[in-house]
Motif scaffolding. Structure first.
Motif, short mmCIF file in Angstrom:
data_model
loop_
_atom_site.label_atom_id
_atom_site.label_comp_id
_atom_site.label_asym_id
_atom_site.label_seq_id
_atom_site.Cartn_x
_atom_site.Cartn_y
_atom_site.Cartn_z
N ALA A 1 23.60 14.46 -3.97
CA ALA A 1 22.61 13.43 -4.31
C ALA A 1 21.44 14.05 -5.06
N GLU B 1 24.91 10.37 -12.35
CA GLU B 1 25.28 10.56 -10.93
C GLU B 1 26.62 11.26 -10.79
N GLY C 1 22.86 3.09 -10.27
CA GLY C 1 23.87 3.76 -9.47
C GLY C 1 25.24 3.22 -9.82
N SER D 1 17.37 13.86 -6.47
CA SER D 1 16.05 13.27 -6.26
C SER D 1 15.70 12.45 -7.49
N THR E 1 13.86 20.71 -5.82
CA THR E 1 14.18 19.29 -5.97
C THR E 1 13.76 18.77 -7.34
N GLU F 1 17.15 13.08 -11.20
CA GLU F 1 17.90 12.04 -11.89
C GLU F 1 17.35 11.83 -13.31
#
Length: 216
Positions: A107, A99, A75, A109, A153, A113
């Protein structure tokens, strides 16, 4: 004259022994107050210096931590110094931008990502700049961005983000044609690299459903 007054004053004090104690206490109190009064600015200055140095040291440590953590899959911290997207380690750069490339800062999942990193690695290899939400805040909004797909998702839409200020100076037909051309180019690039792309009309931004096509 001064000596005579001092003598009379001391003689008077001798008649009342308790007054000596009172006078001594008064002198001590006044001395203590003066000491506090004169030492207070020094203490304030020292405290301010310590707090200033503490903040500076903390800021330096946080800056180092930001630089260390961004691009390592743990992150990234907003406001950190950006990574150069040109050349270098494509996988590390893809992790760094994953990100921040999501439009509107949504955001992701865990599955998304993973998909984002893989997509951006291919984008970087193709010589295209990833969209960066941090750079957008400073007026640099151009690049390949990612967007969530409603109700999914495990999928991402890949969008070419044109320079917003240029839109007002570009004919609407030209702007739309440029957007369609880049969308089709992204679809071709991702398909060529084996991604599972949702069927859609030509010129529409591609939706990536998986790292590989079913059956591959």
């Amino acid at each position: 004259m001064v000596h005579e007054c001092s003598g009379l004053f001391l003689a008077a004090l001798a008649q009342w022994p308790g007054s000596v104690v009172v006078l001594r206490s008064w002198v001590v109190a006044v001395s203590g107050s003066l000491a506090v009064m004169f030492s207070l600015p020094v203490r304030i200055a020292m405290t301010a210096a310590v707090e200033f140095d503490g903040v500076s040291a903390e800021g330096a440590v946080q800056g180092a931590v930001r630089e260390e953590t961004r691009g390592e899959g743990s992150g990234r911290t907003r406001g950190s110094v950006g990574m150069d997207w040109r050349g270098g380690d494509w996988q590390a750069q893809a992790r760094y931008y994953a990100e921040g490339s999501v439009l509107e800062g949504a955001a992701l999942s865990r599955r998304q990502e993973e998909l984002a990193v893989a997509v951006l690695e291919v984008v970087l290899k193709a010589g295209l700049k990833p969209y960066d939400i941090d750079a957008d805040a400073e007026g640099e909004a151009t690049g390949v961005g990612l967007a969530l797909v409603p109700g999914r998702t495990d999928a991402l839409r890949v969008i070419w983000q044109q320079d917003p200020p240029a839109e007002s100076e570009t004919p609407a037909g030209v702007w739309s044609a440029q957007q369609a051309a880049m969308s089709q180019a992204l679809r071709t690039i991702l398909s060529a690299n084996g991604f599972w792309i949702e069927d859609g009309p030509l010129g529409q931004s591609p939706v990536v459903l998986g790292l590989t096509r079913p059956g591959d």
